[in-house]
Design a protein around this motif. Structure first.
Motif, PDB file in Angstrom:
ATOM      1  N   PHE A  18      41.607  26.381   6.255  1.00  0.00           N
ATOM      2  CA  PHE A  18      42.779  25.543   6.529  1.00  0.00           C
ATOM      3  C   PHE A  18      43.784  25.700   5.396  1.00  0.00           C
ATOM      4  N   PRO A  67      45.931  17.818  10.502  1.00  0.00           N
ATOM      5  CA  PRO A  67      44.931  17.521  11.537  1.00  0.00           C
ATOM      6  C   PRO A  67      43.948  16.429  11.102  1.00  0.00           C
ATOM      7  N   ARG A  82      39.920  20.242  23.849  1.00  0.00           N
ATOM      8  CA  ARG A  82      40.709  21.362  24.396  1.00  0.00           C
ATOM      9  C   ARG A  82      40.932  21.171  25.888  1.00  0.00           C
ATOM     10  N   ALA A  94      38.341  20.145  14.460  1.00  0.00           N
ATOM     11  CA  ALA A  94      37.966  21.293  13.624  1.00  0.00           C
ATOM     12  C   ALA A  94      37.992  20.921  12.152  1.00  0.00           C
ATOM     13  N   GLU A 102      35.283  19.329  20.120  1.00  0.00           N
ATOM     14  CA  GLU A 102      36.508  20.128  20.107  1.00  0.00           C
ATOM     15  C   GLU A 102      36.739  20.764  21.471  1.00  0.00           C
ATOM     16  N   GLU A 161      42.496  20.526  16.823  1.00  0.00           N
ATOM     17  CA  GLU A 161      42.415  20.914  15.415  1.00  0.00           C
ATOM     18  C   GLU A 161      41.920  19.758  14.549  1.00  0.00           C
ATOM     19  N   HIS A 165      47.829  19.612  19.466  1.00  0.00           N
ATOM     20  CA  HIS A 165      47.205  19.818  18.156  1.00  0.00           C
ATOM     21  C   HIS A 165      45.964  18.967  17.935  1.00  0.00           C
ATOM     22  N   LYS A 192      36.153  26.833  13.337  1.00  0.00           N
ATOM     23  CA  LYS A 192      36.220  26.763  11.881  1.00  0.00           C
ATOM     24  C   LYS A 192      35.132  25.829  11.339  1.00  0.00           C
TER      25      LYS A 192
END
Length: 847
Positions: A56, A214, A311, A268, A307, A265, A262, A50
């Motif tokens: 969002f 987030p 992950r 992001a 990110e 995010e 989470h 994103k």
């Protein structure tokens, strides 16, 4: 058209052409950078990352509870007198007496403050006092407990604001968590197990059911709240009486808590916020500069890589695996090429805030610690369920599966079994090895000292504490008593040491000041030997007394011995005070001389004995001011001369006449108040200026007339007219305040002030309150009029009413202040006013 330049002829069109060529090249560079940026965005979008805030959505369903409203309703008034004068310290829930033992707070005879109270410096809080201090908003907190029983918790937010998105719920969540923990402790102390359970469950769900937006700050605060609930759960489980259903419910809540999945995010949303900042940066002229476009492209790729790292990190089964991945233990920071734009400044602000609040703890490390704590508390709850059913704790943790846990518990820190030991007295010690990965034998983490926090703040990367994550053993009562005694002795020793250091520093400072004064006086006498030696009183030179007399805050008023010394020195002080105060052509004051504010108080202390300075000061106040330095000299001189009694009236009036039409006239007229009753001969002349076009001048005159307090036959009609007819609220305020000085002389004063309390202008009402505070012979009439404003919505009027009742010094006013102090919306400083009224009443009773 041609122009000449360094001896050569250049054709202007050639210059224009060259400039155009440069502009075209610059424009091409911008277009190229913009094209490159769009390709990066498209590339990230294709990869599923994103980049826009529109991707969002933080809105909640219309049927969802308004959690912000629910939380706001539970917030106590932290501006109340009680809260300001005696702020609530939430009890430490994991205070250790040894490496693996913690204090069971609710069985103690009293609670311990984290900071000492004032003025007795006590660290003790009684349970009755604690109950009183958490008694606000109980019905609203009860309602919140009911609302927290079911459903997810999410706050309705607007992501389109990007980095400017407001998060008003964060402090509310933290405060309610603490209040629920406090109520659980109090309920345990009072033996109310049902109430303790209700509050603990609500605090647990406020953590477990909250799906934070987030944002790094939000997630960090949730992890911090989890630590608070961890401690509260340990406190609650230090008593029996819980059913398996209750314990299983808590266990399920902790099992549902998710601190890791989470987190990508967060990167992001941060990326989308950064892009939004770049594209709406009004600090840079359009079109955007190439370096800024390049920074935007760099930050897109940087946050994509972060990110991806997140992950991978959150998929790790243990902290041992996680910490080996890039960007986990060493925070990777983006370094922009341009730092003075909106993005660069916000980036620095964000880093500073996180660094101060959580020094040395990276985001992923804090999440891993929360996950390890989660595993420990889940295991502890399963152990309590085992004990409730089998009347004993198991010998090993493997016995918990599959009846109470789906599998034997492991330590998230390293993937090995949690450390577990049952003690002969029927308790158990359970712990994870924590972030350092080393077995510290169940050593509980101690909050870092201030110096350590500062050291961590300077280093953004992980500072691993050498401790474990412990479900501790309860400290025996005798051990707690010995620990408290040791603490008290340590505090006393520390206070004594600090006091000795302060006294030594004060002594050294006095020696430095004395040396500086001697050097300054030597320099001054070398230039002006006619001054003679500096006057001395009781072996102490005048400059030292002047330096002391100005320390009004330290002595709660001018120190009496310094005032007496200056008056004893008398007129001999005048030449020196003139040298030390600002005067025309003076250089920067020599180090060692008293400062101007101290000299000002010294002139006041000297009073009429200083009148030999009148000719010098009169010349100064009649001189025009052209520079700020001139005005400073004039201001100090105009105030000093006003302390010299009746002889100062004529030169002050002459100066005022010469200043007609100047704005500064108000200050000179205002200073007539310092004459007190000695200013009576000046009253007719002062009244002349009550109609001046400058409202500051009119206000200054009104103040002076009230402080002089003489000639009511002339003054009262003038002040009444100013109060009722002047169009300026400042003049009305000063006129009302001045009228209070003449209440004994005119029956018209009290009705006029009472009527002014209903004025639509709050400044006028403020003046009326001040005026009523001077009418000491009618407390039965005046106090009710003033007391009503102790509850006014205007904080300034609350304060003015409190000061007015203080000035009255009556028993009725004292009772009104006490009653108002219990109101949640009362002015925070009212406690100090009550203390001053007590002193005033005691002094009036003493012979």
């Amino acid at each position: 058209m041609q122009i000449r330049f360094i001896g050569q002829w250049l054709v202007l069109p050639s210059i224009i052409a060259a400039t155009s060529l440069f502009a075209d090249e610059s424009s091409n560079e911008v277009l190229t950078a913009q094209s490159s940026l769009q390709k990066i965005k498209a590339e990230l979008q294709e990869q599923g990352f994103k980049t826009e805030l529109t991707q969002f959505n933080f809105s909640t369903a219309s049927s969802s509870p308004d959690w912000e409203e629910i939380l706001e309703a539970t917030t106590p008034d932290r501006g109340s007198v009680r809260a300001v004068n005696d702020p609530l310290d939430h009890p430490e829930l994991m205070e250790t007496t040894g490496s693996d033992r913690a204090i069971v707070v609710w069985i103690q005879d009293s609670l311990k403050r984290q900071t000492p109270s004032w003025p007795d410096a006590s660290y003790e809080v009684t349970w009755d006092d604690f109950a009183d201090r958490i008694s606000e908003r109980q019905s609203q907190i009860d309602a919140a407990c009911v609302a927290l029983q079911t459903g997810d918790i999410q706050f309705n937010l607007d992501p389109s604001a990007g980095s400017g998105m407001l998060l008003p719920h964060l402090p509310l969540v933290k405060l309610l968590t603490q209040m629920l923990n406090d109520r659980a402790l109090l309920a345990l102390h009072e033996g109310k197990l049902a109430a303790a359970w209700t509050n603990l469950l609500a605090a647990t769900r406020l953590m477990s059911a909250w799906n934070p937006e987030p944002v790094e700050l939000s997630h960090r605060l949730r992890m911090e709240d989890a630590k608070l609930v961890f401690g509260a759960t340990w406190q609650v489980l230090e008593t029996n009486g819980w059913t398996d259903a209750q314990l299983a419910r808590l266990q399920r809540e902790w099992e549902s808590a998710d601190f890791l999945s989470h987190l990508p995010e967060v990167q992001a949303f941060r990326r989308a916020c950064d892009v939004d900042q770049f594209e709406h940066d009004s600090s840079q002229p359009p079109p955007p500069a190439v370096p800024q476009l390049e920074d935007e492209g760099r930050v897109l790729r940087f946050s994509r890589d972060r990110e991806i790292e997140y992950r991978h990190a959150v998929q790790a089964k243990t902290w041992l695996q996680m910490r080996s991945l890039p960007g986990v233990t060493n925070e990777v920071l983006f370094e922009p090429n341009i730092r003075n734009n909106r993005f660069g400044m916000n980036l620095s602000s964000r880093r500073l805030m996180i660094g101060i609040r959580w020094p040395g703890i990276t985001f992923l490390a804090q999440a891993a610690e929360a996950e390890a704590e989660r595993n420990v508390v889940i295991t502890a709850l399963a152990l309590e369920r085992f004990r409730a059913k089998y009347q004993r704790y198991p010998e090993t943790l493997q016995a918990l599966a599959p009846e109470f846990l789906s599998a034997a518990p492991v330590d998230f820190a390293n993937g090995e079994p949690l450390h577990y030991q049952v003690t002969p007295d029927g308790h158990f010690l359970l712990y994870s090895v924590g972030l350092d990965g080393a077995d510290n034998q169940g050593k509980i983490q101690i909050p870092p000292a201030r110096s350590e926090r500062f050291a961590r703040w300077r280093d953004a990367n992980l500072t691993v504490p050498e401790c474990d994550i412990v479900w501790p053993l309860p400290a025996p009562v005798a051990e707690v008593m010995a620990f408290r005694k040791q603490q008290a002795e340590a505090v006393a020793e520390s206070n004594a040491k600090q006091q000795a250091e302060q006294e030594a520093e004060q002594k050294a400072e006095k020696q430095r000041a004395q040396a500086a004064r001697q050097a300054a006086m030597k320099q001054l006498l070398a230039k002006k030997p006619a001054l003679g030696q500096e006057p001395v009183y009781q072996g102490i030179p005048l400059s030292s007394w002047v330096d002391k007399v100005g320390q009004i805050e330290a002595y709660n008023g001018a120190p009496a011995d310094a005032v007496a010394a200056i008056r004893a020195i008398g007129s001999n002080a005048v030449p020196f005070l003139l040298e030390w105060m600002p005067h025309p052509g003076a250089e920067t004051p020599v180090e060692g001389f008293p400062n101007s504010s101290d000299v000002r108080v010294a002139w006041w202390a000297l009073g009429e004995q200083g009148k030999s300075a009148i000719p010098v000061l009169a010349r100064i106040i009649n001189q025009p001011q052209h520079k700020m330095e001139d005005y400073s000299v004039w201001t100090e001189s105009a105030m000093a001369i006003s302390y010299f009694g009746p002889d100062a009236i004529e030169p002050m009036l002459n100066a005022a006449t010469n200043m007609a039409g100047q704005h500064e006239l108000w200050e000179l007229l205002h200073n007539f108040r310092n004459l007190g009753t000695n200013g009576a001969p000046a009253v007719p002349a002062l009244i002349h200026w009550i109609n001046d076009p400058d409202f500051y001048v009119r206000a200054g005159v009104a103040t002076a007339l009230g402080e002089i307090g003489e000639r009511p036959d002339l003054v009262v009609p003038v002040l009444l007219r100013a109060l009722e007819q002047d169009t300026n609220s400042l003049v009305q305020r000063e006129a009302a305040g001045a009228l209070g000085s003449f209440a004994k002389d005119s029956a018209a004063v009290l009705p006029a002030l009472t009527n002014a309390l209903n004025s639509p202008d709050w400044e006028t009402r403020r003046g009326a309150l001040s005026g009523l505070g001077k009418i000491q012979d009618k407390p039965e009439v005046v106090v009710p009029l003033i007391a009503e404003f102790l509850h006014d919505d205007n904080n300034v009027l609350q304060r003015t009413a409190a000061y007015a009742l203080r000035d009255l010094g009556s028993a009725a006013g004292y009772r009104a202040l006490l009653q108002a102090s219990n109101a949640p919306s009362s002015w925070p400083g009212i406690g100090d006013i009550i203390y001053q009224v007590q002193e005033k009443m005691q002094q009036s009773k003493s012979p």
